[in-house]
Design a protein around this motif. Structure first.
Motif, PDB file in Angstrom:
ATOM      1  N   GLY A 201      60.038  52.498  17.821  1.00 52.26           N
ATOM      2  CA  GLY A 201      60.397  53.501  16.977  1.00 52.26           C
ATOM      3  C   GLY A 201      61.965  53.336  16.346  1.00 52.26           C
ATOM      4  O   GLY A 201      62.424  52.185  16.855  1.00 52.26           O
ATOM      5  N   GLY A 202      62.487  54.450  15.731  1.00 46.06           N
ATOM      6  CA  GLY A 202      63.769  54.088  15.057  1.00 46.06           C
ATOM      7  C   GLY A 202      64.991  53.979  16.033  1.00 46.06           C
ATOM      8  O   GLY A 202      65.888  53.382  15.647  1.00 46.06           O
ATOM      9  N   THR A 203      64.881  54.298  17.358  1.00 47.46           N
ATOM     10  CA  THR A 203      65.855  54.380  18.246  1.00 47.46           C
ATOM     11  C   THR A 203      65.661  52.991  19.001  1.00 47.46           C
ATOM     12  O   THR A 203      66.369  52.582  19.802  1.00 47.46           O
TER      13      THR A 203
ATOM     14  N   ALA B 177      56.724  54.498  24.822  1.00 46.51           N
ATOM     15  CA  ALA B 177      57.189  55.722  24.175  1.00 46.51           C
ATOM     16  C   ALA B 177      58.043  55.501  22.711  1.00 46.51           C
ATOM     17  O   ALA B 177      58.606  54.790  22.434  1.00 46.51           O
ATOM     18  N   ASN B 178      57.049  56.253  21.829  1.00 43.18           N
ATOM     19  CA  ASN B 178      57.435  56.286  20.299  1.00 43.18           C
ATOM     20  C   ASN B 178      58.246  57.429  19.971  1.00 43.18           C
ATOM     21  O   ASN B 178      58.145  58.174  19.204  1.00 43.18           O
ATOM     22  N   VAL B 179      59.100  57.724  20.869  1.00 45.07           N
ATOM     23  CA  VAL B 179      59.919  59.122  20.750  1.00 45.07           C
ATOM     24  C   VAL B 179      61.477  58.500  20.833  1.00 45.07           C
ATOM     25  O   VAL B 179      61.875  57.560  21.495  1.00 45.07           O
TER      26      VAL B 179
ATOM     27  N   VAL C 122      54.958  56.191  12.812  1.00 41.10           N
ATOM     28  CA  VAL C 122      54.689  54.946  12.312  1.00 41.10           C
ATOM     29  C   VAL C 122      54.786  53.791  13.545  1.00 41.10           C
ATOM     30  O   VAL C 122      53.712  52.828  13.549  1.00 41.10           O
ATOM     31  N   GLY C 123      55.983  53.646  14.296  1.00 42.35           N
ATOM     32  CA  GLY C 123      55.881  52.681  15.245  1.00 42.35           C
ATOM     33  C   GLY C 123      54.891  53.026  16.330  1.00 42.35           C
ATOM     34  O   GLY C 123      54.233  51.871  16.804  1.00 42.35           O
ATOM     35  N   GLY C 124      54.682  54.105  16.694  1.00 36.27           N
ATOM     36  CA  GLY C 124      53.453  54.134  17.579  1.00 36.27           C
ATOM     37  C   GLY C 124      52.041  53.843  17.174  1.00 36.27           C
ATOM     38  O   GLY C 124      51.233  53.179  18.111  1.00 36.27           O
TER      39      GLY C 124
ATOM     40  N   GLY D 118      65.581  51.656  12.434  1.00 39.26           N
ATOM     41  CA  GLY D 118      64.734  52.891  11.728  1.00 39.26           C
ATOM     42  C   GLY D 118      64.469  52.598  10.257  1.00 39.26           C
ATOM     43  O   GLY D 118      64.704  51.424   9.508  1.00 39.26           O
ATOM     44  N   GLY D 119      63.600  53.310   9.479  1.00 42.24           N
ATOM     45  CA  GLY D 119      63.131  53.143   8.278  1.00 42.24           C
ATOM     46  C   GLY D 119      61.736  52.644   8.534  1.00 42.24           C
ATOM     47  O   GLY D 119      61.011  52.177   9.630  1.00 42.24           O
ATOM     48  N   VAL D 120      60.804  53.054   7.502  1.00 42.98           N
ATOM     49  CA  VAL D 120      59.267  52.825   7.798  1.00 42.98           C
ATOM     50  C   VAL D 120      58.825  51.361   8.108  1.00 42.98           C
ATOM     51  O   VAL D 120      58.183  51.233   9.249  1.00 42.98           O
ATOM     52  N   PRO D 121      59.097  50.316   7.498  1.00 43.95           N
ATOM     53  CA  PRO D 121      58.924  49.169   7.664  1.00 43.95           C
ATOM     54  C   PRO D 121      59.545  48.691   9.061  1.00 43.95           C
ATOM     55  O   PRO D 121      58.885  47.914   9.908  1.00 43.95           O
TER      56      PRO D 121
ATOM     57  N   SER E 119      60.344  58.497   1.399  1.00 47.56           N
ATOM     58  CA  SER E 119      60.018  58.376   0.093  1.00 47.56           C
ATOM     59  C   SER E 119      60.017  57.140  -0.449  1.00 47.56           C
ATOM     60  O   SER E 119      59.331  56.746  -1.496  1.00 47.56           O
ATOM     61  N   VAL E 120      60.958  56.316   0.048  1.00 40.91           N
ATOM     62  CA  VAL E 120      61.180  54.756  -0.643  1.00 40.91           C
ATOM     63  C   VAL E 120      60.560  53.821   0.624  1.00 40.91           C
ATOM     64  O   VAL E 120      60.890  53.739   1.596  1.00 40.91           O
ATOM     65  N   ILE E 121      59.636  53.135  -0.160  1.00 41.63           N
ATOM     66  CA  ILE E 121      59.033  52.207   0.875  1.00 41.63           C
ATOM     67  C   ILE E 121      59.170  50.692   0.410  1.00 41.63           C
ATOM     68  O   ILE E 121      59.100  50.357  -0.787  1.00 41.63           O
TER      69      ILE E 121
ATOM     70  N   LEU F 169      49.217  60.039  22.484  1.00 46.09           N
ATOM     71  CA  LEU F 169      49.101  61.358  22.651  1.00 46.09           C
ATOM     72  C   LEU F 169      50.341  61.910  21.532  1.00 46.09           C
ATOM     73  O   LEU F 169      51.393  61.594  21.755  1.00 46.09           O
ATOM     74  N   GLU F 170      49.915  62.870  20.624  1.00 52.34           N
ATOM     75  CA  GLU F 170      50.872  63.243  19.665  1.00 52.34           C
ATOM     76  C   GLU F 170      50.900  64.801  19.864  1.00 52.34           C
ATOM     77  O   GLU F 170      50.084  65.474  19.906  1.00 52.34           O
ATOM     78  N   GLN F 171      52.134  65.217  19.990  1.00 49.65           N
ATOM     79  CA  GLN F 171      52.418  66.780  20.195  1.00 49.65           C
ATOM     80  C   GLN F 171      52.074  67.645  18.820  1.00 49.65           C
ATOM     81  O   GLN F 171      51.437  68.739  18.982  1.00 49.65           O
TER      82      GLN F 171
ATOM     83  N   GLY G 131      54.566  61.596  12.457  1.00 48.36           N
ATOM     84  CA  GLY G 131      55.836  61.840  12.850  1.00 48.36           C
ATOM     85  C   GLY G 131      56.718  62.159  11.633  1.00 48.36           C
ATOM     86  O   GLY G 131      56.390  63.219  10.922  1.00 48.36           O
ATOM     87  N   LYS G 132      57.876  61.346  11.360  1.00 50.57           N
ATOM     88  CA  LYS G 132      58.825  61.891  10.281  1.00 50.57           C
ATOM     89  C   LYS G 132      57.942  61.794   8.924  1.00 50.57           C
ATOM     90  O   LYS G 132      58.528  62.557   8.068  1.00 50.57           O
ATOM     91  N   MET G 133      57.197  60.934   8.979  1.00 54.79           N
ATOM     92  CA  MET G 133      56.213  60.823   7.633  1.00 54.79           C
ATOM     93  C   MET G 133      55.150  62.015   7.767  1.00 54.79           C
ATOM     94  O   MET G 133      54.403  62.078   8.549  1.00 54.79           O
TER      95      MET G 133
END
Ligand SMILES: Cc1cc2nc3c(=O)[nH]c(=O)nc-3n(C[C@H](O)[C@H](O)[C@H](O)COP(=O)(O)OP(=O)(O)OC[C@H]3O[C@@H](n4cnc5c(N)ncnc54)[C@H](O)[C@@H]3O)c2cc1C
Length: 489
Positions: free
Chosen positions: A458-460, A274-276, A13-15, A465-468, A57-59, A32-34, A40-42
């Motif tokens: 991204g989360g790091t 980098a969204n990694v 989602v971040g990327g 972290g978290g979707v929003p 699951s919680v937005i 580029l997505e592997q 990603g996590k979603m």
């Protein structure tokens, strides 16, 4: 002139959030997505008539998604049907007492009164405190650019105190409410960023504000509808997305990130985003002299069961929490003893309650999540996963939810699977733990300090972290890239 203005590594989602904003600003963007799918996590899984979301699951924080679509000149409602979830979550304690958390203050007060009458005022005061935290910390820590000494100087002294960075979340909660049940309920919001309420700074009580006041939202069709909507929006804005494309290295030329190597080919770009996972993936992707060990504590990971359950379960809401008796011991197990909780709090969501087609008629699609430590040598999932799965199901059975002879389909994800599937260091769900006081200051910013041209979302990375939050991280990274690009020109 390089082929791309920005290459984004990873379609989480971040990327995607960053790619959409960059393309909207006129950039030529390649993602580029592997994995074979974006998100990603979603992600989602379908099997024998059942469908589950495998990750979030919680937005919460609906306005963040509205802003993202508006930034691309579109209306969220044309892409996603985000519906309010009521109750926000159904909480059940071991003695059978139940509370349906809701934004309806009168109904909430009524339920709190039946648990501990004195906590009605305490809860209202807590909501006001959490709203103040949101007002004060929002601009600097959540919605804006990474905190710098300059930003901090803009914070008036009285607001500094309101940031409440010296107490733990639990201490602040205790100062508002007496009931152990309510303390547990409010403390649980620490897990939304993968932290412990007994260690995380009180500032994180802000999370309660975004859920208890802002609400919980469910995209019709399942959470993965968000990833699909972002993929569509990105495509419409001209973003090129290649799936099944694993970046092998970030290339560096003249002291700048200059592109990436993928399938033996080098692609050039003015910026690389980098969204990694900053700690793990970036270390491997950068040339040797630039690799550096990032040493932050990862957030919690999770043990997930995806169950196709025959029969309907009355009394189960869309989101459900079955609390344990000793919440503190749960976090000691996870963060100190490196093992999943012996007496776990169990979260269950069944999207078939809202979207019946997610399970065959008369059946339910359960997503069961238990907090687990990030991968730890003291716990061997290859050996223990079966036993732990039985333990979780037996715990649910003891709480009146015995589905052991009703399971038609079953999948499971351990922290080891989560690391393999998403590249998250040690399977952490939310990147860095946020357990440390003032953790916001330790989070990697969106611009690499030691390599011009390299950015993080991204989360790091900021704001966390978290979707929003990762959608906001993408926005912050895009701002940094566009600002630097303007300066270079
Ligand atoms: C089980 C679970 C439950 C969760 N519950 C919630 C919840 O209820 N609410 C909530 O808000 N959040 C929740 N989260 C957290 C949330 O999902 C994440 O914070 C968020 O989705 C992470 O997004 P991201 O942008 O950091 O990217 P990620 O989702 O981490 O995606 C990174 C992408 O980069 C790709 N990648 C990695 N390396 C490479 C490479 N070398 N080349 C190409 N591609 C690469 C990966 O394949 C992946 O697609 C949960 C997460 C999990 C796993």
């Amino acid at each position: 002139m390089r082929s791309y203005n920005t290459i984004v590594i990873g379609a989480g989602v971040g990327g995607l959030s960053a790619a959409i904003r960059l393309a909207q600003a006129g950039q030529r963007v390649l993602v580029l997505e592997q994995n074979p799918a974006v998100g990603g996590k979603m992600s989602e899984l379908r099997d024998r008539g059942y469908r589950w979301d495998r990750g979030p699951s919680v937005i919460t924080m609906r306005p963040v998604f509205e802003d993202l679509f508006a930034a691309a000149g579109r209306r969220l409602a044309d892409y996603l049907t985000l519906e309010p979830v009521e109750p926000l979550t159904r909480y059940v304690w071991p003695d059978g007492i139940r509370l349906d958390a809701t934004r309806d203050l009168a109904r909430m007060a009524e339920q709190i009164e039946s648990i501990e009458p004195r906590d009605v005022e305490g809860y209202l005061a807590y909501l006001a405190y959490a709203a103040r935290l949101h007002r004060v910390t929002g601009p600097a820590f959540i919605y804006g650019d990474p905190v710098s000494p300059a930003t901090l100087l803009q914070v008036p002294m009285r607001d500094w105190l309101a940031v409440d960075g010296w107490r733990t979340m639990d201490q602040a909660i205790r100062s508002h409410v007496r009931s152990p049940r309510l303390r547990q309920l409010l403390g649980r919001f620490a897990t939304y960023v993968g932290a412990s309420p007994y260690r995380a700074p009180a500032t994180l009580n802000v999370i309660a504000h975004v859920e208890l006041t802002g609400g919980v939202w469910y995209p019709r069709g399942g959470i993965y509808a968000i990833a699909r909507a972002l993929e569509r929006l990105a495509g419409e804005r001209g973003v090129e997305i290649r799936q099944g494309a694993r970046v092998e290295a970030i290339t560096v030329a003249s002291g700048r990130a200059s592109g990436v190597r993928v399938a033996g080919q080098t692609l050039e770009a003015e910026s690389v985003l980098a969204n990694v996972d900053v700690a793990k993936r970036i270390l491997r992707l950068l040339p040797e002299p630039l690799r550096r060990r990032a040493s932050f504590e990862p957030s919690v990971s999770g043990f997930v069961l995806l169950l196709g359950v025959r029969g309907l379960t009355p009394g189960l809401a869309h989101h459900n929490i079955f609390f344990n008796a000793d919440y503190r011991s749960e976090f000691e197990d996870v963060f100190q003893r490196g093992r999943p909780p012996q007496d776990p709090t169990i979260y269950i969501t069944a999207t078939s309650k809202t979207d019946p087609e997610h399970a065959p008629t008369g059946c339910e699609n359960w997503f069961v999540l238990v907090n687990a430590p990030p991968i730890d040598e003291r716990w061997d999932w290859a050996r223990e996963a079966d036993r732990y799965r039985d333990h979780v199901l037996a715990t649910l059975a003891a709480r009146g939810l015995d589905v052991r002879d009703r399971i038609e389909v079953e999948h499971r994800l351990t922290p080891v699977d989560l690391e393999r599937l998403t590249g998250a260091r040690r399977g952490a769900l939310y990147g860095m733990s946020s357990n440390a006081m003032w953790s916001a200051f330790r989070r990697p910013a969106n611009r690499a300090a030691d390599l011009p041209g390299l950015y993080f979302a991204g989360g790091t990375a900021h704001p966390g972290g978290g979707v929003p939050m990762v959608a906001l991280s993408g926005a912050a990274a895009a701002r940094a890239i566009l600002r630097d690009a303007r300066r270079t020109r």
